[in-house]
Design an enzyme around this catalytic site. Structure first.
Site, PDB file in Angstrom:
ATOM      1  N   ASP A 113       0.954  -1.276  -0.076  1.00 12.11           N
ATOM      2  CA  ASP A 113       0.044  -0.028  -0.164  1.00 12.11           C
ATOM      3  C   ASP A 113       0.763   1.342  -0.005  1.00 12.11           C
ATOM      4  O   ASP A 113       1.607   1.556   0.997  1.00 12.11           O
ATOM      5  CB  ASP A 113      -1.018   0.028   1.352  1.00 12.11           C
ATOM      6  CG  ASP A 113      -2.052   1.252   1.198  1.00 12.11           C
ATOM      7  OD1 ASP A 113      -1.863   2.086   0.426  1.00 12.11           O
ATOM      8  OD2 ASP A 113      -2.990   0.954   2.099  1.00 12.11           O
ATOM      9  N   ASP A 311      -1.832   6.081  -6.297  1.00 12.81           N
ATOM     10  CA  ASP A 311      -2.078   5.273  -5.025  1.00 12.81           C
ATOM     11  C   ASP A 311      -2.162   3.979  -5.804  1.00 12.81           C
ATOM     12  O   ASP A 311      -2.589   3.499  -6.707  1.00 12.81           O
ATOM     13  CB  ASP A 311      -3.532   5.752  -4.467  1.00 12.81           C
ATOM     14  CG  ASP A 311      -3.733   4.642  -3.483  1.00 12.81           C
ATOM     15  OD1 ASP A 311      -3.000   4.360  -2.819  1.00 12.81           O
ATOM     16  OD2 ASP A 311      -4.945   4.257  -3.358  1.00 12.81           O
TER      17      ASP A 311
END
Ligand SMILES: *[C@@H]1O[C@H](CO)[C@@H](O)[C@H](O)[C@H]1NC(C)=O
Ligand SMILES: *[C@@H]1O[C@H](CO)[C@@H](O)[C@H](O)[C@H]1NC(C)=O
Ligand SMILES: *[C@@H]1O[C@H](CO)[C@@H](O)[C@H](O)[C@H]1NC(C)=O
Ligand SMILES: *[C@@H]1O[C@H](CO)[C@@H](O)[C@H](O)[C@H]1NC(C)=O
Length: 430
Positions: A113, A311
């Protein structure tokens, strides 16, 4: 050519049907880790049911609808849930990394992440964790951090349990109570002694990745901050497509052996959200036509945190509403009189061939031109295609444009924090 591809497809599906599994334990060398899609044959989180090719095709057809509704539901909020390929619906992140923790090393398949700083794993004795990922008592190099440790001041909601430091955080719809601990982690061939991470002792909700999470954000206590001496806050990754037969990409840590034929844009910082990787999006093209979008839609505002981030944990790109509507309308105009339908959160779907060949994100100094595989989500049987983007939710403090992982698949993305650069190049990740 078509025939060849067809034969290859049959070969691939028959291999799957025959229980063919690729070599999942390719030794990782240097500072390069494999990035595995959650549905990869190498992922323990994929569906365990092995079907014949015919059955799997039939099942994919019948569950196509369900799958696409599920996919579109991800659009509703920031989600760490995956693009579930085909038949399964899981609570797992899209991409996982193989990390070794402790002495002797225990292998964990942790979620990757780029918008989280911390690393945390479900530890032995955890209440509410689906599995134990890390047995602390089996590691001779494990230690708890004390309440007085400097790191204890860098975690959210720190607390003291006896003399050891603990903290609480929320992730997706879950909340976590963890102890702050240290142990050796190994990333590919690199040992990182005394790595500080969270050892989950109690968890509620079910959005916690089964074997923990490795944050690649740039805030305090992140991997980047803790390995500054080794990796100089530089890394690159290539995310494999969920359709890729090999299902594996790579995460390359440190400035060495990075590709040099990349195009760059400036990496921006925003004190409101210090761990995120902001970029300067200035325009969007649908095909060759520049879409008319008010510049305010792209404004980078350090006071509110608005702007554009790249992201890896979000699946589908979200644009602030005026930008999304303009892009969608330009797309629909290109499709002429073809009948448009919607599917959950996707409002621009077609059952006819798509005539828009590319979509380009124009960043300052860099045009990232996406092929159809990066902006169309197709049903498994290929009858429905949707524009795989949506409007950002409007009822939040400050809206963000998010360039998500579907749009990054099969691209190498280089993050170079010291030089404030983000590089992009097309790459087929195998
Ligand atoms: C670490 O802290 C936990 C919880 O406070 C405790 O159960 C465990 O025994 C400690 N382990 C070590 C090695 O100190
Ligand atoms: C953290 O969570 C635990 C367990 O849910 C709870 O008992 C504790 O009060 C929380 N601590 C803080 C500082 O919020
Ligand atoms: C899969 O990976 C292997 C080895 O990395 C490579 O030789 C092969 O060409 C790849 N197959 C496809 C279809 O990309
Ligand atoms: C990006 O595309 C626009 C419009 O086609 C062009 O004017 C601009 O020079 C390109 N920028 C770069 C960095 O190539």
């Amino acid at each position: 050519m078509g025939k060849l591809l067809y034969s290859l497809a049959i070969l691939f599906f028959s291999s799957v049907a025959l229980g063919f599994t690729p070599n999942c334990n390719i030794p990782e060398q240097g500072s390069t880790l494999q990035v595995i899609h959650v549905n990869s044959p190498c992922s323990p989180f994929r569906s365990k049911t092995q079907l014949s090719w015919e059955d799997s095709v039939l099942q994919m057809q019948s569950e196509d609808r369900e799958r696409l509704i599920y996919l579109s539901s991800l659009v509703a909020g920031r989600s760490v849930a995956p693009v579930a390929s085909g038949r399964q619906v899981t609570q797992n992140p899209t991409y996982i990394l193989r990390v070794k923790i402790g002495t002797p090393p225990q292998i964990l398949l942790m979620a990757m992440d780029t918008s989280s700083d911390a690393a945390w794993v479900p530890c032995s004795g955890c209440a509410g964790c689906a599995t134990t990922a890390f047995y602390t008592a089996k590691s001779t190099s494990f230690k708890n951090l004390s309440c007085g440790a400097v790191q204890c001041k860098q975690v959210p909601n720190p607390s003291c349990e006896g003399t050891t430091c603990g903290f609480n955080l929320t992730y997706g719809s879950s909340s976590i109570a963890a102890g702050l601990v240290q142990d050796t982690i190994r990333l590919a061939a690199d040992p990182v002694p005394g790595y500080t991470f969270g050892c989950i002792r109690k968890a509620t909700g079910n959005s916690i990745p089964a074997q923990g999470l490795l944050g690649l954000g740039r805030g305090p206590l992140s991997l980047l901050s803790q390995t500054q001496y080794l990796y100089k806050s530089t890394f690159s990754y290539c995310l494999p497509s969920y359709k890729s037969p090999n299902f594996s990409g790579s995460l390359r840590l440190g400035p060495n052996s990075q590709p040099f034929r990349l195009k760059y844009t400036q990496l921006l910082e925003n004190p409101r959200r210090s761990s995120l990787y902001y970029v300067n999006l200035v325009g969007i093209k649908v095909g060759r036509g520049l879409v008319k979008i008010p510049p305010t839609a792209f404004a980078h505002d350090p006071n509110t945190g608005s702007g554009t981030v790249i992201d890896s944990g979000t699946v589908f790109t979200r644009l602030v509403e005026p930008a999304y509507i303009a892009v969608r309308d330009a797309f629909r105009r290109r499709m002429g009189k073809a009948i448009v339908s919607s599917l959950g959160g996707f409002d621009t779907c077609y059952t006819v061939p798509i005539t828009v060949p590319t979509i380009t994100f124009m960043f300052s100094g860099l045009n990232m031109t996406l092929p159809q595989d990066n902006f169309l989500i197709r049903s498994a049987v290929g009858t429905t295609s949707c524009l795989a983007m949506a409007a950002a939710p409007v009822n939040v403090n400050s809206v963000l444009n998010v360039i998500a992982n579907f749009q990054q698949q099969n691209h190498r993305i280089l993050i170079d924090v010291p030089n404030s650069k983000l590089g992009v190049a097309r790459e087929t990740c195998t």
